[in-house]
Scaffold this motif. Structure first.
Motif, PDB file in Angstrom:
ATOM      1  N   LYS A 250       3.477   5.858   9.116  1.00 56.29           N
ATOM      2  CA  LYS A 250       3.139   4.649   9.108  1.00 56.29           C
ATOM      3  C   LYS A 250       2.072   4.700   7.653  1.00 56.29           C
ATOM      4  CE  LYS A 250       4.383   2.426  12.915  1.00 56.29           C
ATOM      5  NZ  LYS A 250       5.321   1.677  13.042  1.00 56.29           N
ATOM      6  N   ILE A 251       2.371   3.571   6.878  1.00 51.85           N
ATOM      7  CA  ILE A 251       1.603   3.552   5.599  1.00 51.85           C
ATOM      8  C   ILE A 251       0.363   2.310   6.013  1.00 51.85           C
ATOM      9  CG2 ILE A 251       1.553   2.285   3.246  1.00 51.85           C
ATOM     10  CD1 ILE A 251       4.558   2.872   3.209  1.00 51.85           C
ATOM     11  N   ARG A 252      -0.766   3.139   5.659  1.00 54.07           N
ATOM     12  CA  ARG A 252      -1.981   2.321   6.064  1.00 54.07           C
ATOM     13  C   ARG A 252      -2.301   1.491   4.671  1.00 54.07           C
ATOM     14  NH1 ARG A 252      -6.042   6.385   8.577  1.00 54.07           N
ATOM     15  NH2 ARG A 252      -7.361   5.353   7.133  1.00 54.07           N
ATOM     16  N   GLU A 253      -2.139   2.065   3.364  1.00 55.26           N
ATOM     17  CA  GLU A 253      -2.482   1.231   2.373  1.00 55.26           C
ATOM     18  C   GLU A 253      -1.611   1.798   1.261  1.00 55.26           C
ATOM     19  OE1 GLU A 253      -6.990   0.390   0.471  1.00 55.26           O
ATOM     20  OE2 GLU A 253      -6.687   1.638   1.978  1.00 55.26           O
ATOM     21  N   ILE A 254      -1.489   1.167   0.124  1.00 52.68           N
ATOM     22  CA  ILE A 254      -0.768   1.755  -0.956  1.00 52.68           C
ATOM     23  C   ILE A 254      -1.225   1.277  -2.412  1.00 52.68           C
ATOM     24  CG2 ILE A 254       0.952   0.034  -0.845  1.00 52.68           C
ATOM     25  CD1 ILE A 254       3.040   2.281  -2.010  1.00 52.68           C
ATOM     26  N   VAL A 255      -1.017   2.237  -3.487  1.00 53.65           N
ATOM     27  CA  VAL A 255      -1.349   1.829  -4.690  1.00 53.65           C
ATOM     28  C   VAL A 255      -0.313   1.963  -5.643  1.00 53.65           C
ATOM     29  CG1 VAL A 255      -2.638   2.662  -6.846  1.00 53.65           C
ATOM     30  CG2 VAL A 255      -3.958   2.306  -4.691  1.00 53.65           C
ATOM     31  N   VAL A 256       0.059   1.089  -6.449  1.00 52.00           N
ATOM     32  CA  VAL A 256       1.047   1.138  -7.270  1.00 52.00           C
ATOM     33  C   VAL A 256       0.669   0.990  -8.902  1.00 52.00           C
ATOM     34  CG1 VAL A 256       3.287   0.245  -8.140  1.00 52.00           C
ATOM     35  CG2 VAL A 256       2.928   0.176  -5.752  1.00 52.00           C
ATOM     36  N   MET A 257       0.833   1.704  -9.633  1.00 48.82           N
ATOM     37  CA  MET A 257       0.149   1.799 -10.827  1.00 48.82           C
ATOM     38  C   MET A 257       1.397   1.883 -12.157  1.00 48.82           C
ATOM     39  SD  MET A 257      -2.721   4.180 -12.596  1.00 48.82           S
ATOM     40  CE  MET A 257      -3.889   3.639 -11.454  1.00 48.82           C
TER      41      MET A 257
ATOM     42  N   LEU B  82      -1.629   5.897   1.521  1.00 48.33           N
ATOM     43  CA  LEU B  82      -2.608   6.386   2.431  1.00 48.33           C
ATOM     44  C   LEU B  82      -1.843   6.399   3.825  1.00 48.33           C
ATOM     45  CD1 LEU B  82      -5.305   7.439   3.414  1.00 48.33           C
ATOM     46  CD2 LEU B  82      -5.949   5.038   3.849  1.00 48.33           C
ATOM     47  N   GLY B  83      -1.490   7.462   4.437  1.00 45.74           N
ATOM     48  CA  GLY B  83      -0.715   7.454   5.757  1.00 45.74           C
ATOM     49  C   GLY B  83      -1.725   7.409   6.922  1.00 45.74           C
ATOM     50  N   GLU B  84      -1.118   7.127   7.957  1.00 46.95           N
ATOM     51  CA  GLU B  84      -1.821   7.063   9.192  1.00 46.95           C
ATOM     52  C   GLU B  84      -2.811   8.109   9.690  1.00 46.95           C
ATOM     53  OE1 GLU B  84       0.937   6.537  12.546  1.00 46.95           O
ATOM     54  OE2 GLU B  84       2.358   8.159  11.571  1.00 46.95           O
ATOM     55  N   SER B  85      -2.440   9.238   9.048  1.00 48.53           N
ATOM     56  CA  SER B  85      -3.273  10.409   9.329  1.00 48.53           C
ATOM     57  C   SER B  85      -4.540  10.439   8.450  1.00 48.53           C
ATOM     58  CB  SER B  85      -2.350  12.009   9.066  1.00 48.53           C
ATOM     59  OG  SER B  85      -2.184  11.799   7.792  1.00 48.53           O
ATOM     60  N   GLY B  86      -4.503   9.686   7.301  1.00 50.29           N
ATOM     61  CA  GLY B  86      -5.583   9.803   6.163  1.00 50.29           C
ATOM     62  C   GLY B  86      -5.134  10.554   5.199  1.00 50.29           C
TER      63      GLY B  86
ATOM     64  N   GLY C  44      13.767  -4.018  -3.870  1.00 53.56           N
ATOM     65  CA  GLY C  44      14.251  -2.709  -2.963  1.00 53.56           C
ATOM     66  C   GLY C  44      12.978  -2.185  -2.208  1.00 53.56           C
ATOM     67  N   CYS C  45      11.774  -1.722  -3.321  1.00 53.08           N
ATOM     68  CA  CYS C  45      10.764  -1.123  -2.444  1.00 53.08           C
ATOM     69  C   CYS C  45       9.948  -1.823  -1.714  1.00 53.08           C
ATOM     70  CB  CYS C  45      10.002  -0.309  -3.830  1.00 53.08           C
ATOM     71  SG  CYS C  45      10.775   1.020  -4.836  1.00 53.08           S
ATOM     72  N   ARG C  46       9.992  -3.219  -2.015  1.00 52.22           N
ATOM     73  CA  ARG C  46       9.151  -3.875  -0.953  1.00 52.22           C
ATOM     74  C   ARG C  46       9.790  -3.855   0.386  1.00 52.22           C
ATOM     75  NH1 ARG C  46       7.522  -9.649  -4.356  1.00 52.22           N
ATOM     76  NH2 ARG C  46       6.931  -8.413  -6.177  1.00 52.22           N
ATOM     77  N   GLN C  47      11.231  -3.773   0.492  1.00 54.33           N
ATOM     78  CA  GLN C  47      11.942  -3.692   1.571  1.00 54.33           C
ATOM     79  C   GLN C  47      11.644  -2.323   2.189  1.00 54.33           C
ATOM     80  OE1 GLN C  47      13.453  -6.100   3.564  1.00 54.33           O
ATOM     81  NE2 GLN C  47      13.456  -4.600   5.071  1.00 54.33           N
ATOM     82  N   ARG C  48      11.467  -1.187   1.440  1.00 52.42           N
ATOM     83  CA  ARG C  48      11.451   0.208   1.787  1.00 52.42           C
ATOM     84  C   ARG C  48       9.796   0.246   2.457  1.00 52.42           C
ATOM     85  NH1 ARG C  48      13.983   0.803  -3.103  1.00 52.42           N
ATOM     86  NH2 ARG C  48      16.347   1.608  -2.646  1.00 52.42           N
ATOM     87  N   LEU C  49       8.912  -0.389   1.790  1.00 51.03           N
ATOM     88  CA  LEU C  49       7.538  -0.405   2.376  1.00 51.03           C
ATOM     89  C   LEU C  49       7.591  -1.037   3.825  1.00 51.03           C
ATOM     90  CD1 LEU C  49       5.706  -1.372  -1.134  1.00 51.03           C
ATOM     91  CD2 LEU C  49       5.773   0.997   0.256  1.00 51.03           C
ATOM     92  N   ARG C  50       8.241  -2.049   4.042  1.00 51.08           N
ATOM     93  CA  ARG C  50       8.239  -2.650   5.008  1.00 51.08           C
ATOM     94  C   ARG C  50       8.739  -1.989   6.446  1.00 51.08           C
ATOM     95  NH1 ARG C  50       7.703  -4.326   9.402  1.00 51.08           N
ATOM     96  NH2 ARG C  50       8.263  -6.291  10.273  1.00 51.08           N
ATOM     97  N   GLU C  51       9.850  -0.768   5.898  1.00 44.94           N
ATOM     98  CA  GLU C  51      10.077  -0.085   7.044  1.00 44.94           C
ATOM     99  C   GLU C  51       8.966   0.605   7.633  1.00 44.94           C
ATOM    100  OE1 GLU C  51      12.846   1.603   9.440  1.00 44.94           O
ATOM    101  OE2 GLU C  51      13.138   0.079   8.026  1.00 44.94           O
ATOM    102  N   PHE C  52       7.960   0.983   6.753  1.00 43.55           N
ATOM    103  CA  PHE C  52       6.812   1.816   7.316  1.00 43.55           C
ATOM    104  C   PHE C  52       5.377   1.307   7.490  1.00 43.55           C
ATOM    105  CE2 PHE C  52      10.044   4.444   5.473  1.00 43.55           C
ATOM    106  CZ  PHE C  52      10.354   5.285   6.476  1.00 43.55           C
ATOM    107  N   ALA C  53       5.245  -0.112   6.802  1.00 43.74           N
ATOM    108  CA  ALA C  53       4.196  -1.010   6.728  1.00 43.74           C
ATOM    109  C   ALA C  53       4.373  -2.275   7.339  1.00 43.74           C
ATOM    110  CB  ALA C  53       3.794  -0.904   5.336  1.00 43.74           C
ATOM    111  N   ALA C  54       3.169  -2.712   7.970  1.00 43.97           N
ATOM    112  CA  ALA C  54       2.930  -4.079   8.357  1.00 43.97           C
ATOM    113  C   ALA C  54       2.874  -5.186   7.524  1.00 43.97           C
ATOM    114  CB  ALA C  54       1.773  -4.036   9.581  1.00 43.97           C
ATOM    115  N   PRO C  55       3.105  -6.227   7.808  1.00 41.85           N
ATOM    116  CA  PRO C  55       2.899  -7.645   6.831  1.00 41.85           C
ATOM    117  C   PRO C  55       1.380  -7.584   6.416  1.00 41.85           C
ATOM    118  CG  PRO C  55       3.995  -8.229   8.709  1.00 41.85           C
ATOM    119  CD  PRO C  55       3.697  -6.870   9.038  1.00 41.85           C
ATOM    120  N   GLU C  56       0.401  -7.028   7.049  1.00 38.86           N
ATOM    121  CA  GLU C  56      -0.845  -7.185   6.425  1.00 38.86           C
ATOM    122  C   GLU C  56      -1.409  -5.877   5.803  1.00 38.86           C
ATOM    123  OE1 GLU C  56      -0.729  -5.544  10.785  1.00 38.86           O
ATOM    124  OE2 GLU C  56      -0.219  -7.151   9.745  1.00 38.86           O
ATOM    125  N   THR C  57      -0.457  -5.009   5.515  1.00 43.89           N
ATOM    126  CA  THR C  57      -0.767  -3.817   4.917  1.00 43.89           C
ATOM    127  C   THR C  57      -1.094  -4.114   3.295  1.00 43.89           C
ATOM    128  OG1 THR C  57       0.554  -2.499   6.231  1.00 43.89           O
ATOM    129  CG2 THR C  57      -0.010  -1.433   4.005  1.00 43.89           C
TER     130      THR C  57
END
Length: 136
Positions: free
Chosen positions: A70-77, A32-36, A92-105
């Motif tokens: 910015k990542i507001r939320e993500i689902v991994v299935m 879920l991006g910052e735009s919705g 590696g993906c945790r670090q990639r997510l960190r580039e665009f998401a906050a610790p509370e995401t």
């Protein structure tokens, strides 16, 4: 927090389209991006294993092309229905997510049947190094 159901549906659809002929372990992700807007991705394997791409990376690329940053939320299935195994993002993906998401995401970890557990990025990648460490 939003209702993750539309992200779960998008991740499930992406997982069904994954290209995983070697591991036979399909993964889908939906951001879920910052735009919705919702951006989905699937893992894409390659005979030269290090050349493959994770579902999270695919979804991040779609998000960037879509104009969000910015990542507001993500689902991994991933996994099989009812196996109970958590398919969390790799290191590696945790670090990639960190580039665009906050610790509370929130990161919702799902199996084909739905939600299994929710983490924050900070729980999965504590004391992370991110863009804020590079004070430009």
């Amino acid at each position: 927090m939003s209702d993750p159901n539309r992200l779960i549906d998008a991740a499930r659809e992406a997982m069904e389209k994954a290209y995983a002929p070697y591991s036979r372990f399909s993964v889908g992700a939906a951001i879920l991006g910052e735009s919705g807007r919702v951006y989905a991705g699937a893992n894409v394997e390659n005979a030269a294993y290090p050349q493959g791409q994770c579902a999270e990376s695919s979804a991040i690329g779609a998000m960037i092309v879509g104009g969000d940053r910015k990542i507001r939320e993500i689902v991994v299935m991933g996994g099989k229905p009812g196996d109970g195994i958590l398919c969390t993002p790799c290191g590696g993906c945790r670090q990639r997510l960190r580039e665009f998401a906050a610790p509370e995401t929130q990161i919702h970890v799902c199996g084909p049947e739905g939600l299994r557990r929710t983490f924050t990025l900070g729980e999965l990648l504590p004391h992370s190094f991110g863009p804020d460490n590079l004070d430009f």
